[in-house]
Design a protein around this motif. Structure first.
Motif, PDB file in Angstrom:
ATOM      1  N   LEU A  39     -10.845  12.922   8.712  1.00 28.88           N
ATOM      2  CA  LEU A  39     -10.556  11.897   7.862  1.00 28.88           C
ATOM      3  C   LEU A  39     -10.839   9.953   8.295  1.00 28.88           C
ATOM      4  O   LEU A  39     -10.736   9.285   7.727  1.00 28.88           O
ATOM      5  CB  LEU A  39      -8.887  11.818   7.472  1.00 28.88           C
ATOM      6  CG  LEU A  39      -8.552  12.737   6.096  1.00 28.88           C
ATOM      7  CD1 LEU A  39      -6.883  12.989   6.032  1.00 28.88           C
ATOM      8  CD2 LEU A  39      -9.661  12.749   4.549  1.00 28.88           C
ATOM      9  N   GLU A  40     -10.182  10.269   9.677  1.00 27.36           N
ATOM     10  CA  GLU A  40     -10.280   9.598  10.667  1.00 27.36           C
ATOM     11  C   GLU A  40     -12.181   8.750  10.854  1.00 27.36           C
ATOM     12  O   GLU A  40     -11.945   7.640  10.592  1.00 27.36           O
ATOM     13  CB  GLU A  40      -9.582   9.446  11.860  1.00 27.36           C
ATOM     14  CG  GLU A  40      -7.864   9.108  12.221  1.00 27.36           C
ATOM     15  CD  GLU A  40      -7.638   7.900  11.885  1.00 27.36           C
ATOM     16  OE1 GLU A  40      -8.662   6.991  12.186  1.00 27.36           O
ATOM     17  OE2 GLU A  40      -6.311   7.913  11.406  1.00 27.36           O
ATOM     18  N   ALA A  88     -13.561   7.680   7.134  1.00 29.46           N
ATOM     19  CA  ALA A  88     -12.628   5.826   6.938  1.00 29.46           C
ATOM     20  C   ALA A  88     -13.497   5.305   8.032  1.00 29.46           C
ATOM     21  O   ALA A  88     -14.617   4.076   7.614  1.00 29.46           O
ATOM     22  CB  ALA A  88     -11.563   5.695   7.656  1.00 29.46           C
ATOM     23  N   LYS A  92     -10.423   0.318   7.371  1.00 27.19           N
ATOM     24  CA  LYS A  92      -9.411   0.891   8.753  1.00 27.19           C
ATOM     25  C   LYS A  92      -8.323   1.306   7.216  1.00 27.19           C
ATOM     26  O   LYS A  92      -7.131   0.862   7.296  1.00 27.19           O
ATOM     27  CB  LYS A  92      -9.418  -0.179   9.181  1.00 27.19           C
ATOM     28  CG  LYS A  92      -8.232  -0.362  10.014  1.00 27.19           C
ATOM     29  CD  LYS A  92      -7.937  -1.441  11.199  1.00 27.19           C
ATOM     30  CE  LYS A  92      -6.621  -1.631  11.539  1.00 27.19           C
ATOM     31  NZ  LYS A  92      -5.598  -2.638  12.538  1.00 27.19           N
ATOM     32  N   PRO A  93      -8.407   3.050   8.297  1.00 32.11           N
ATOM     33  CA  PRO A  93      -6.721   3.658   7.230  1.00 32.11           C
ATOM     34  C   PRO A  93      -5.627   2.952   7.640  1.00 32.11           C
ATOM     35  O   PRO A  93      -5.207   3.247   9.280  1.00 32.11           O
ATOM     36  CB  PRO A  93      -7.465   4.805   7.574  1.00 32.11           C
ATOM     37  CG  PRO A  93      -8.236   5.058   9.167  1.00 32.11           C
ATOM     38  CD  PRO A  93      -8.582   3.394   8.938  1.00 32.11           C
ATOM     39  N   LEU A  94      -4.541   2.825   7.330  1.00 34.66           N
ATOM     40  CA  LEU A  94      -2.960   3.029   7.152  1.00 34.66           C
ATOM     41  C   LEU A  94      -1.884   4.538   7.270  1.00 34.66           C
ATOM     42  O   LEU A  94      -1.939   5.018   7.952  1.00 34.66           O
ATOM     43  CB  LEU A  94      -3.084   1.703   7.157  1.00 34.66           C
ATOM     44  CG  LEU A  94      -3.160   0.177   7.384  1.00 34.66           C
ATOM     45  CD1 LEU A  94      -2.424  -1.123   5.993  1.00 34.66           C
ATOM     46  CD2 LEU A  94      -3.011  -0.103   8.632  1.00 34.66           C
ATOM     47  N   TYR A  95      -2.836   5.223   5.986  1.00 32.39           N
ATOM     48  CA  TYR A  95      -1.946   5.750   5.755  1.00 32.39           C
ATOM     49  C   TYR A  95      -2.721   6.080   4.596  1.00 32.39           C
ATOM     50  O   TYR A  95      -3.164   5.621   3.810  1.00 32.39           O
ATOM     51  CB  TYR A  95      -0.450   5.655   5.093  1.00 32.39           C
ATOM     52  CG  TYR A  95      -0.588   4.669   3.827  1.00 32.39           C
ATOM     53  CD1 TYR A  95      -0.616   3.127   4.062  1.00 32.39           C
ATOM     54  CD2 TYR A  95      -0.129   5.012   2.702  1.00 32.39           C
ATOM     55  CE1 TYR A  95      -0.423   2.086   3.529  1.00 32.39           C
ATOM     56  CE2 TYR A  95       0.650   4.530   2.125  1.00 32.39           C
ATOM     57  CZ  TYR A  95       0.112   3.158   2.150  1.00 32.39           C
ATOM     58  OH  TYR A  95      -0.190   2.398   0.748  1.00 32.39           O
ATOM     59  N   HIS A  96      -2.148   7.997   4.271  1.00 35.80           N
ATOM     60  CA  HIS A  96      -2.843   8.540   3.205  1.00 35.80           C
ATOM     61  C   HIS A  96      -2.094   9.267   2.230  1.00 35.80           C
ATOM     62  O   HIS A  96      -0.710  10.085   3.257  1.00 35.80           O
ATOM     63  CB  HIS A  96      -4.055   9.181   4.095  1.00 35.80           C
ATOM     64  CG  HIS A  96      -3.549   9.987   4.594  1.00 35.80           C
ATOM     65  ND1 HIS A  96      -4.371   9.927   5.850  1.00 35.80           N
ATOM     66  CD2 HIS A  96      -3.091  11.794   3.964  1.00 35.80           C
ATOM     67  CE1 HIS A  96      -3.320  11.735   6.471  1.00 35.80           C
ATOM     68  NE2 HIS A  96      -3.344  12.263   5.698  1.00 35.80           N
ATOM     69  N   ASP A  97      -2.415  10.014   1.487  1.00 36.58           N
ATOM     70  CA  ASP A  97      -2.175  10.401   0.342  1.00 36.58           C
ATOM     71  C   ASP A  97      -2.510  11.718   0.439  1.00 36.58           C
ATOM     72  O   ASP A  97      -3.698  12.035   0.142  1.00 36.58           O
ATOM     73  CB  ASP A  97      -1.170  10.214  -1.039  1.00 36.58           C
ATOM     74  CG  ASP A  97       0.387   9.509  -0.825  1.00 36.58           C
ATOM     75  OD1 ASP A  97       0.778   9.273   0.517  1.00 36.58           O
ATOM     76  OD2 ASP A  97       0.104   8.658  -1.568  1.00 36.58           O
ATOM     77  N   LEU A  98      -2.094  13.182   0.905  1.00 35.97           N
ATOM     78  CA  LEU A  98      -3.027  13.922   0.322  1.00 35.97           C
ATOM     79  C   LEU A  98      -1.911  15.186  -0.306  1.00 35.97           C
ATOM     80  O   LEU A  98      -0.907  15.757   0.377  1.00 35.97           O
ATOM     81  CB  LEU A  98      -3.568  15.227   1.358  1.00 35.97           C
ATOM     82  CG  LEU A  98      -4.609  16.109   1.365  1.00 35.97           C
ATOM     83  CD1 LEU A  98      -5.128  16.581  -0.027  1.00 35.97           C
ATOM     84  CD2 LEU A  98      -5.244  16.383   2.558  1.00 35.97           C
ATOM     85  N   ASN A  99      -2.518  15.434  -1.232  1.00 30.43           N
ATOM     86  CA  ASN A  99      -1.336  16.421  -2.797  1.00 30.43           C
ATOM     87  C   ASN A  99      -2.450  17.245  -2.894  1.00 30.43           C
ATOM     88  O   ASN A  99      -3.482  17.074  -3.962  1.00 30.43           O
ATOM     89  CB  ASN A  99      -0.878  16.065  -3.595  1.00 30.43           C
ATOM     90  CG  ASN A  99       0.266  14.854  -2.822  1.00 30.43           C
ATOM     91  OD1 ASN A  99       0.675  15.157  -2.108  1.00 30.43           O
ATOM     92  ND2 ASN A  99       0.034  13.784  -3.320  1.00 30.43           N
TER      93      ASN A  99
END
Lengths: 140, 140
Positions: free
Chosen positions: B109-110, B113, B119-126
């Motif tokens: 993911l990094e 991005a 610039k990723p700060l956080y993510h949701d993966l469901n």
DNA sequence: ATATTTGCAAAGCATTTGCAGAGAT
DNA sequence: ATCTCTGCAAATGCTTTGCAAATAT
């Protein structure tokens, strides 16, 4: 061809439905909320009730014509469904949404699911952060 | 040690806050909605107003003590924050939530991005699908 | 003593629903 | 002609807020 889409979905071809579809097509690159669609129609003097916009969007979703997304517990947004699945990067500053897709990633998810004895049907993967533009502005 | 958590978060140590914290700890393996917490407290005759439950949970979230999740546009659920990030598999039949984490995935993911200048700060993966148990029952 | 927190009830927001009239086939 | 769809306004469900009384420091 819009008519055809509606008919194929088993939905009658009506003014409101065609109008909503037109709005979604005219904003292919944006993710619109039900209220956005409603507002855009109002501004164009294409009067459609809010309730109808909600109903039509949800019918389109059931028919697989649009995808519904909820980004970080904000109001739901809709986009025309494309054949290929994709995930999203959402800018926490400007709200811009970028789409991405990577086969390896999808594969890895399948494998992970399998390893947990889980049968995956679909997934939501949203990354939140700063888009290129907002990073640049932050430094300025 | 609960008291300490609250104090460290700059929150006064009050009955309602301790009670909510206790409920979350007693249900570490479940993801509870604000209303679940409220209901559990009511049943234990630990009277706390609903509004307070919502306020306390959101204060805890701000303090980084709990994580708030919204699964497929249902009501928000909360879980005690753990140091390690994890993602979720949600059973669409029984609602059970399983957690998972895989370093390779996070790395990918990094990279993705970065490739997008994001610039990723956080993510949701469901992931949504069928848990082991529900698959078995479906076959029966 | 003072600033924060609580409970209640009322407000808010996005979304859904009931129903009678309008519209599509 | 019939069955579906629309618009309106009211209802819903979750969550937030205003305010006076209660509580923590």
């Amino acid at each position: 061809m819009d008519k055809v889409d509606l008919q194929q979905a088993g939905l009658r071809v009506t003014g409101p439905r065609l109008k909503v579809l037109a709005v979604l097509e005219a904003h292919r690159d944006n993710h619109l909320s039900a209220d956005d669609v409603y507002r855009i129609l109002c501004e164009a003097n294409d009067d459609v009730g809010v309730a109808t916009v909600y109903r039509v969007l949800s019918q389109f979703e059931s028919a697989g014509m649009v995808k519904r997304q909820v980004f970080s517990s904000e109001r739901a947004v809709y986009e025309l469904a494309e054949e290929e699945h994709h995930d999203h990067m959402i800018c926490t500053t400007c709200g811009d949404v970028e789409e991405f897709c990577r086969a390896e990633l999808e594969q890895m998810l399948e494998q992970l699911a399998e390893a947990h004895g889980f049968k995956p049907l679909y997934h939501d993967l949203n990354m939140y952060g700063l888009c290129r533009r907002c990073q640049a502005q932050q430094q300025a």
